[in-house]
Design a protein around this motif. Structure first.
Motif, PDB file in Angstrom:
ATOM      1  N   LYS A   1       0.842  -1.207   0.000  1.00 29.64           N
ATOM      2  CA  LYS A   1       0.000   0.000   0.000  1.00 29.64           C
ATOM      3  C   LYS A   1       0.870   1.247   0.000  1.00 29.64           C
ATOM      4  O   LYS A   1       0.601   2.226  -0.693  1.00 29.64           O
ATOM      5  CB  LYS A   1      -0.907  -0.002   1.242  1.00 29.64           C
ATOM      6  N   HIS A   2       1.933   1.176   0.839  1.00 31.94           N
ATOM      7  CA  HIS A   2       2.821   2.324   0.956  1.00 31.94           C
ATOM      8  C   HIS A   2       3.490   2.618  -0.390  1.00 31.94           C
ATOM      9  O   HIS A   2       3.539   3.758  -0.836  1.00 31.94           O
ATOM     10  CB  HIS A   2       3.873   2.040   2.029  1.00 31.94           C
TER      11      HIS A   2
ATOM     12  N   ARG B   1       1.195   4.272  -2.843  1.00 32.85           N
ATOM     13  CA  ARG B   1       0.979   5.696  -2.604  1.00 32.85           C
ATOM     14  C   ARG B   1       2.074   6.545  -3.222  1.00 32.85           C
ATOM     15  O   ARG B   1       1.898   7.715  -3.500  1.00 32.85           O
ATOM     16  CB  ARG B   1       0.913   5.964  -1.090  1.00 32.85           C
TER      17      ARG B   1
END
Ligand code: NAG
Ligand code: NAG
Length: 402
Positions: A269-270, A273
């Motif tokens: 997820k990081h 982003r």
């Protein structure tokens, strides 16, 4: 050396190698978080592939003398795009003598050219605006056979306009999501205002990375007031968005780069982003269809993908098709429900693949899955010619009669 010593040194060698691999991988991931490296990975604009040839001599890529007119189009933010106007072959034949006598090469005033007047002054002329994929230039790879396939259905009428985005080939600047969208809008503006071709005589064609640009500008124009909707929007080998694309991407179809991290949702997820240019085609396709349905605008969206595409799996097309269909109806429809409907109503063409068409009161959303064609060879196939002809015919039934 004893067996134990051999085992110990083998173990040491393995740990060192493993450490090196981990450091290299971490460095690679680290580099991928910088926007310059990301931009090179997403757009591959430094990979020209036509290095030793001069784009201003299109004859070296297999065109007839002066069949192609190289020129440039200005973008509102000051960048200059390098473009090619390509004459279809039957129209060329009719005007061969005068075309051959014109001077060759790049032109700074395209309105002085015969080819341009043949486009602007013929009320029956059609134009395919071509948005190419990542890497290369207007002349590289399967793009040249692609141009032939685009006009093959009506070689006296269908012109092709292709260009290099900012940062590609001879165009100025460097690529970015908002930049490429501005570029496509500038080219469309040139086609409609300078060449004077209305949207009903234009098809927007794109492959691979170009499909994201296509959907973004189609959506933007369809939702403005008054809306602009083209005779057709054709997407070949599109992707859902960059995050989904990189998560499934394998170098040369085999070595996964990011997908191993998918097992660690937090890190994954990081990383997602940190992606600068997201190119969310699934969101834009949804708004594109919604705008057209709301405005009662006639539209025709064709999505084509080969089953043996190793660069972008054809699952991306099935997902985009689902997003588009879902946006055309008010009730919910799950992916599986749509797949179930396909089993009942898709057209099975055997070794050629299958077609699923979804019709609403205003538009047609069509998914064509071809069995073969890889990621880019398909661009020269007759399925491309057919998609262009169907779009122009749907916009004006008289087109295929004369
Ligand atoms: C495009 O821009 C260049 C310089 O930036 C200028 O010389 C040229 O006249 C412009 N062309 C058009 C058609 O506006
Ligand atoms: C559409 O595309 C643009 C540019 O790629 C992006 O900024 C926007 O968030 C996308 N989504 C929607 C729903 O418009």
């Amino acid at each position: 050396m004893t067996a134990r010593e051999i085992a110990a040194s083998a173990f040491e060698w393995l740990s060192v190698s493993l450490a090196v691999v981990v450091v290299l991988y971490a460095t690679l991931l680290g580099l991928l978080t910088t926007s310059t490296v990301q931009s090179h990975v997403v757009y591959l604009h430094a990979v020209q592939m036509t290095w030793f040839k001069d784009l201003n001599v299109p004859e070296t890529f297999g065109f007839l003398k002066n069949q192609v007119t190289p020129f440039s189009i200005n973008v509102s933010d000051g960048e200059r795009l390098y473009a090619w106007h390509i004459l279809p072959v039957e129209l060329y034949r009719k005007h061969e003598q005068s075309l051959v006598e014109e001077s060759e090469g790049f032109v700074s005033d395209i309105s002085s050219r015969i080819s341009f007047r043949l486009l602007r002054d013929d009320p029956d002329a059609r134009l395919v605006i071509h948005l190419h994929g990542a890497g290369g230039t207007v002349a590289s790879g399967y793009r040249v056979p692609n141009y032939r396939a685009l006009s093959a259905g009506h070689p006296a009428k269908i012109h092709v306009l292709t260009f290099d985005y900012r940062g590609f080939g001879r165009s100025t600047g460097s690529p970015s999501e908002p930049g490429l969208i501005l570029d496509a809008l500038a080219v469309i503006d040139w086609a409609m205002k300078v060449a004077g071709i209305p949207a009903s005589r234009i098809v927007l064609f794109a492959q691979s990375m170009g499909t994201a640009v296509n959907i973004a500008v189609s959506k933007k124009l369809a939702s403005q007031d008054p809306p602009v909707v083209f005779a057709g929007t054709i997407l070949v080998a599109p992707f859902v968005d960059v995050a989904t694309l990189v998560s499934t991407y394998r170098v040369a179809g085999t070595i996964p780069i990011i997908s191993p991290l998918a097992r660690f949702p937090f890190i994954f997820k990081h990383l997602q982003r940190l992606i600068r240019d997201k190119w969310s085609s699934k969101d834009n396709i949804t708004s594109y269809i919604r705008s057209n349905e709301l405005n009662h605008k006639k539209y025709r969206l064709t999505i084509i993908h080969a089953e043996d595409d190793w660069d972008i799996p054809c699952h991306h097309t099935q997902l985009l098709f689902w997003h588009a269909v879902k946006a055309s109806i008010n009730t919910g429809l799950s992916y599986d429900e749509l797949e179930q409907k396909k089993l009942d109503s898709k057209t099975d063409l055997g070794a050629a693949g299958s077609i699923m068409e979804w019709r609403t009161d205003h538009g047609v959303i069509r998914e064509e899955i071809s069995k073969t064609g890889l990621h880019d060879v398909i661009m020269g196939y007759p399925v491309i010619t057919m998609a262009v002809m169907r779009s122009f015919e749907a916009a004006d039934a008289l087109f295929t009669l004369n």
